[in-house]
Design an enzyme around this catalytic site. Structure first.
Site, PDB file in Angstrom:
ATOM      1  CG  HIS A  51      -0.470   0.366  -1.845  1.00  0.00           C
ATOM      2  ND1 HIS A  51      -0.907   0.825  -2.620  1.00  0.00           N
ATOM      3  CD2 HIS A  51       0.020   1.574  -0.945  1.00  0.00           C
ATOM      4  CE1 HIS A  51      -1.213   2.158  -2.686  1.00  0.00           C
ATOM      5  NE2 HIS A  51      -0.704   2.324  -1.318  1.00  0.00           N
ATOM      6  CB  ALA A  52       3.771  -3.634  -5.105  1.00  0.00           C
TER       7      ALA A  52
END
Length: 208
Positions: A184-185
């Site tokens: 998700h980064a």
């Protein structure tokens, strides 16, 4: 590969927020219509897997976020992402198979077929510590609505993971469950949805 300047990156805030999570991966599963390609592969007695894997790699290489990886304190973007998949062996165990993304489908079909056959014959479980690839698994025995991956929690684990399930028929159309796990980064639900949408279009093109 090129290094991303995190300070000037539009994802700086999202990257800093998610990068230190114990489990920063998000997972999404979607049923993808594959009628045209599925029927074409069956009629020609060719591998449906190799057909859709070529299109999956095409889309992955078109979406920049799928080519991002975290290496230590750096974020890098690879120019080309290749493939690796689990290959089912005759003794009901598996091996890892590695193959390159080639734009020409016929060339891709030949080299991937050879790679699969080699992996099936190899008695050793060969795992290569490379980052410029996508992790793929196939579960052709069942359709599914979600899946969980085993994962070693370490900084270098930022490779997206795809799982393809058993094709099923609904109202004269064929669908295949596809799961995407992504860091998700490096990307959001928007980018995963973009993959699903583009992938479905390619699997439904009239050329198939």
């Amino acid at each position: 590969m090129i290094e991303i300047n995190i300070d000037n990156w539009e994802r700086k805030a999202q990257y800093n927020f998610f990068k230190d999570f114990d489990d920063p991966f998000m997972g999404t599963t979607s049923n993808i219509e594959c009628s045209q390609m599925y029927m074409k592969a069956k009629e020609s007695n060719e591998s449906f897997f190799i057909h859709y894997m070529h299109k999956a790699l095409q889309v992955i290489n078109e979406i920049p976020e799928f080519r991002l990886r975290i290496l230590g304190e750096k974020v890098v973007q690879y120019p080309i992402i290749n493939g690796t998949t689990t290959v089912f062996k005759h003794d009901k165990t598996f091996n890892f198979c590695y193959f390159k993304y080639i734009k020409n489908f016929n060339d891709f079909y030949i080299q991937t077929t050879n790679a699969i056959e080699l992996a099936q014959k190899n008695e050793l479980l060969v795992s290569k510590p490379m980052q410029d690839l996508i992790h793929v698994s196939v579960i052709p025995w069942r359709s599914f609505t979600s899946i969980k991956h085993p994962r070693i929690f370490k900084d270098s684990d930022s490779i997206p993971k795809l799982v393809f399930g058993k094709v099923f028929k609904t109202e004269e159309k064929y669908f295949m469950p596809v799961s995407v796990d992504a860091h998700h980064a490096l990307m959001d639900g928007y980018h995963v949805s973009e993959f699903f949408n583009k992938f479905e279009v390619l699997l439904s093109e009239k050329q198939y």
